[in-house]
Motif scaffolding. Sequence first.
Motif, PDB file in Angstrom:
ATOM      1  N   LYS A 213      46.885  14.582  -5.556  1.00  0.00           N
ATOM      2  CA  LYS A 213      46.442  14.347  -4.179  1.00  0.00           C
ATOM      3  C   LYS A 213      45.477  13.160  -4.106  1.00  0.00           C
ATOM      4  N   ILE A 214      44.593  13.070  -5.093  1.00  0.00           N
ATOM      5  CA  ILE A 214      43.640  11.957  -5.121  1.00  0.00           C
ATOM      6  C   ILE A 214      44.376  10.629  -5.289  1.00  0.00           C
ATOM      7  N   LEU A 215      45.317  10.593  -6.251  1.00  0.00           N
ATOM      8  CA  LEU A 215      46.045   9.350  -6.512  1.00  0.00           C
ATOM      9  C   LEU A 215      46.924   8.950  -5.335  1.00  0.00           C
ATOM     10  N   SER A 219      46.610   5.418  -3.311  1.00  0.00           N
ATOM     11  CA  SER A 219      47.773   4.531  -3.251  1.00  0.00           C
ATOM     12  C   SER A 219      48.001   4.036  -1.830  1.00  0.00           C
ATOM     13  N   GLN A 220      47.431   4.762  -0.861  1.00  0.00           N
ATOM     14  CA  GLN A 220      47.538   4.372   0.550  1.00  0.00           C
ATOM     15  C   GLN A 220      46.238   3.750   1.064  1.00  0.00           C
ATOM     16  N   LEU A 221      45.294   3.500   0.145  1.00  0.00           N
ATOM     17  CA  LEU A 221      44.022   2.859   0.496  1.00  0.00           C
ATOM     18  C   LEU A 221      43.828   1.628  -0.391  1.00  0.00           C
ATOM     19  N   PRO A 222      44.642   0.603  -0.224  1.00  0.00           N
ATOM     20  CA  PRO A 222      44.602  -0.553  -1.135  1.00  0.00           C
ATOM     21  C   PRO A 222      43.259  -1.271  -1.181  1.00  0.00           C
ATOM     22  N   GLU A 319      45.751  13.375   3.050  1.00  0.00           N
ATOM     23  CA  GLU A 319      45.476  12.853   4.375  1.00  0.00           C
ATOM     24  C   GLU A 319      44.004  13.029   4.756  1.00  0.00           C
ATOM     25  N   GLU A 320      43.454  14.189   4.456  1.00  0.00           N
ATOM     26  CA  GLU A 320      42.038  14.437   4.762  1.00  0.00           C
ATOM     27  C   GLU A 320      41.132  13.557   3.910  1.00  0.00           C
ATOM     28  N   LEU A 324      38.345  10.509   5.223  1.00  0.00           N
ATOM     29  CA  LEU A 324      36.913  10.453   4.897  1.00  0.00           C
ATOM     30  C   LEU A 324      36.439   9.018   4.695  1.00  0.00           C
ATOM     31  N   PHE A 325      37.356   8.128   4.327  1.00  0.00           N
ATOM     32  CA  PHE A 325      36.977   6.733   4.097  1.00  0.00           C
ATOM     33  C   PHE A 325      36.890   5.922   5.386  1.00  0.00           C
TER      34      PHE A 325
END
Length: 359
Positions: A213-215, A219-222, A319-320, A324-325
């Motif tokens: 889940k972390i990875l 991967s969606q937060l470049p 997603e959650e 948070l970012f």
Amino acid sequence: MLNKKKQIYIIGTVGVPACYGGFESLVENMLDYTPEDIQYTVFCTSKKYKTRLDTYKGAKLIYLDRDANGKDSIFYDFESMKIAIKNNADIMLILGVSGCMFLPFIRRKFKGKIITNIDGLEWKRDKWNFLAKWLLHHSEKMAVKCSDIIIGDNKGITDYVKEAYNKDSVLIAYGGDHVSKIEDDSLYEKYPFCKNPYSVTVCRIEPENNIHKILKAFSQLPEQQLVMVGNWKNGEYGSELKEKYSKFSNIHLLDPIYESHVINWIRSNATIYIHGHSAGGTNPSLVEAMNLDLPIFAFDCIYNKATTDNKCLYWKNSEELISLFSNKENLENIAKEMKRIGQKEYSWKKIAEQYNSLY
């Protein structure tokens, strides 16, 4: 005539000096606060120590030619218990339940007291097959039934013991104030990606630590850098994840780092600590991150909420975690609150005093 020292035999760890692991760190730091009327003896696995010391921080060391982890840990603990009986121990302090299936037999032979820290409900972990889960659950039952005192390292664990076994237990967590902020510019040469702001995760690469889940989130937060340290080669789960996510330029997957100076440098220079553990009680890496004054994004479960006093940010899925970012305005206050709780609740002096009071 001098009073005889109380003989306490510590069973269930790899040994000391501590090289890795929560229980090993517990013993390592607890020995710094040994009362004058206590004599510790610590069992160590000879498979991990090239140099075998007779004593360490005043504790006597006994080496066994067995592994302290995995299936061999059952017999490692049992052999330790038999030696403790033979040497007329006053107290067995058992850390973990691997060998506790033998406690009904040990109880008939042992005249002293048994104190067991049942750790984090090991039988619930996804990595075990049905038989291993059954054996660990049975060992937990025997630990609760046959011990004079049960220790839970988290309120979630002590509540579980009360609910499942109708038995009171003692809450004693782990310390985390042995870590400190480290500055060492020379390490940037080996880890150049740490020059830019990054989040960090240090853990075993197992499904219940929600690595996938972390990875997926990163991967969606470049624009967000992640440094994750763990045992990627330990199984199919880790090797597949490393192969899949190593191609992302913002994700840096490092093998285990056993030099405390280096791992503490990587953690202490991060901007956010990502904690994915969902099983177990009070996790050592979490309380260490709290003492390092880091804002924490923790997996949403009773254990992590109890450890952080419900004061950090929590996530259940990728997603959650991503969301948070999007709002990081309060991170400085969260970091200060984590540090405050860490210093108040998770100091080794306090933890050692709680253990000493049991004896």
